[in-house]
Design an enzyme around this catalytic site. Structure first.
Site, mmCIF file in Angstrom:
data_model
loop_
_atom_site.group_PDB
_atom_site.id
_atom_site.type_symbol
_atom_site.label_atom_id
_atom_site.label_comp_id
_atom_site.label_asym_id
_atom_site.label_seq_id
_atom_site.Cartn_x
_atom_site.Cartn_y
_atom_site.Cartn_z
ATOM 1 N N GLU A 34 68.315 78.559 103.311
ATOM 2 C CA GLU A 34 67.819 79.202 102.100
ATOM 3 C C GLU A 34 67.859 78.248 100.911
ATOM 4 O OE1 GLU A 34 66.257 81.910 101.772
ATOM 5 O OE2 GLU A 34 66.547 82.692 103.784
ATOM 6 N N TYR A 115 68.897 85.721 94.415
ATOM 7 C CA TYR A 115 68.075 85.670 95.628
ATOM 8 C C TYR A 115 68.878 85.191 96.834
ATOM 9 C CZ TYR A 115 65.206 83.912 99.290
ATOM 10 O OH TYR A 115 64.729 83.653 100.540
ATOM 11 N N ASP A 133 61.931 86.898 96.752
ATOM 12 C CA ASP A 133 61.357 85.561 96.625
ATOM 13 C C ASP A 133 59.867 85.703 96.325
ATOM 14 O OD1 ASP A 133 60.208 86.313 99.049
ATOM 15 O OD2 ASP A 133 60.561 84.368 99.998
#
Length: 349
Positions: A34, A115, A133
């Site tokens: 990520e 996020y 996102d």
């Protein structure tokens, strides 16, 4: 909201094969993916993610590594604050005995924002949360035909996205549901020319019904980025090596290697101001034609380059000598462009 079960059925048939989608759902590997995927494409991240794990196979190894090694491995991925935060976060995780498994606890770690915390919580630990996102923003804006422009529309889009987890199907498979949203945005609900005919949610999409889908989400007009300039120095030693120095640990490209140079500023540098920034101010520095150009998030950068060869026994204030190959491997992309300029001008000897 459209039925989560429809998206999950589509995902079970069409899911992308990505290296970090493993049965073990190791939070270290998911978190690393990520962080790498922020501002970087999936195609670019895949091989670099694998290579990073060879060198730092677990969070303990990453935490114990010196910063220089982490910076070297990150070179070329850009947005280098991510690497500093990655290193600091690994150390914090090891200090607390492992990754926390809730969104709030993850967000309390260094460098983990809303996020990333939601993504790791959902994908690694099965928490019923939806990370927002670009893919999820786009899908949500089109489903609801939300015409308010970004970034102002983000709170409303986040609130809508969270409603999916009110459905039993999504709550039963939060990890798969979140990754299904990512895949839908990346492969069907794409920024340009969405493939609406293939979308499992087409019948419930207000953007499709009204014809607005391709134009959403709207974005506020961007402000023009200022132009900054710098002058850098390529000092050669006559044996194929060049001098590099390390930038201060904080700030833009903090802790990364660079070709020595002036600060970057909007006011052009005059010939009288430049010499004190050279590694050896007294040398005959040859100015190359052309500039190396790089775009940062908040400004454009144009860099001039001057070249000289150090005399034997030169007394340098700081820096380290590297071969061109080693420099290529260690320098961030911004500095790579200076080497490209030097090679195009035949300045590497």
């Amino acid at each position: 909201m459209p039925a989560a079960s429809l998206l999950l059925e589509w995902y079970d048939r069409h899911r992308r094969t990505l290296p970090w989608r493993e049965a073990t759902r190791d939070p270290y590997r998911i978190w690393l993916s990520e962080v790498m995927l922020q501002q970087t494409t999936v195609a670019a991240v895949g091989p670099r993610w694998r290579r990073f794990l060879v060198r730092f196979p677990d969070v303990e190894t990453l935490a114990a590594a010196p910063w220089d090694a982490v910076a070297e491995e990150w070179a070329g991925l850009g947005y280098y604050a991510r690497a500093r935060n990655l290193h600091a976060c690994a150390q914090a995780v090891v200090a607390r005995g492992g990754f926390p498994d809730t969104e709030d606890e993850l967000r309390a770690l260094p460098g983990i924002g809303a996020y990333t915390a939601a993504a790791v919580a959902a994908i690694a630990f099965g928490r019923p949360t939806v990370p927002l996102d670009g893919n999820v923003e786009r899908v949500t804006a089109r489903l609801g035909a939300i015409e308010a422009p970004l970034p102002g529309a983000r709170p409303a889009l986040a609130a809508l996205a969270r409603r999916w987890m009110e459905q039993d199907a999504a709550r039963a498979r939060p990890s798969d549901f979140v990754q299904a949203l990512f895949d839908l945005g990346a492969t069907i609900c794409t920024p340009r020319s969405p493939a609406c005919a293939l979308c499992p949610w087409r019948s419930d999409c207000e953007g499709f019904r009204t014809g607005l889908a391709p134009s959403l989400p709207r974005k506020a007009a961007k402000k023009a980025r200022p132009l900054k300039r710098g002058v850098h120095f390529l000092l050669l030693d006559g044996t194929g090596r060049l001098l590099l120095r390390r930038r201060p640990p904080t700030g833009l490209l903090g802790g990364m290697l660079e070709l020595p140079g002036t600060p970057w500023r909007e006011t052009p540098w005059t010939d009288a101001e430049i010499p004190p920034f050279a590694p050896l101010p007294g040398l005959d520095w040859r100015a190359l034609d052309g500039e190396a150009k790089h775009g940062f998030t908040h400004f454009e950068l144009h860099m001039a380059l001057r070249v000289a060869t150090a005399p034997p026994g030169a007394n340098l204030r700081d820096g380290e000598w590297m071969t061109l190959a080693a420099a290529r491997a260690a320098l961030p992309g911004t500095m790579q462009k200076l080497l490209d300029l030097a090679e195009s001008e035949g300045a590497m000897g």
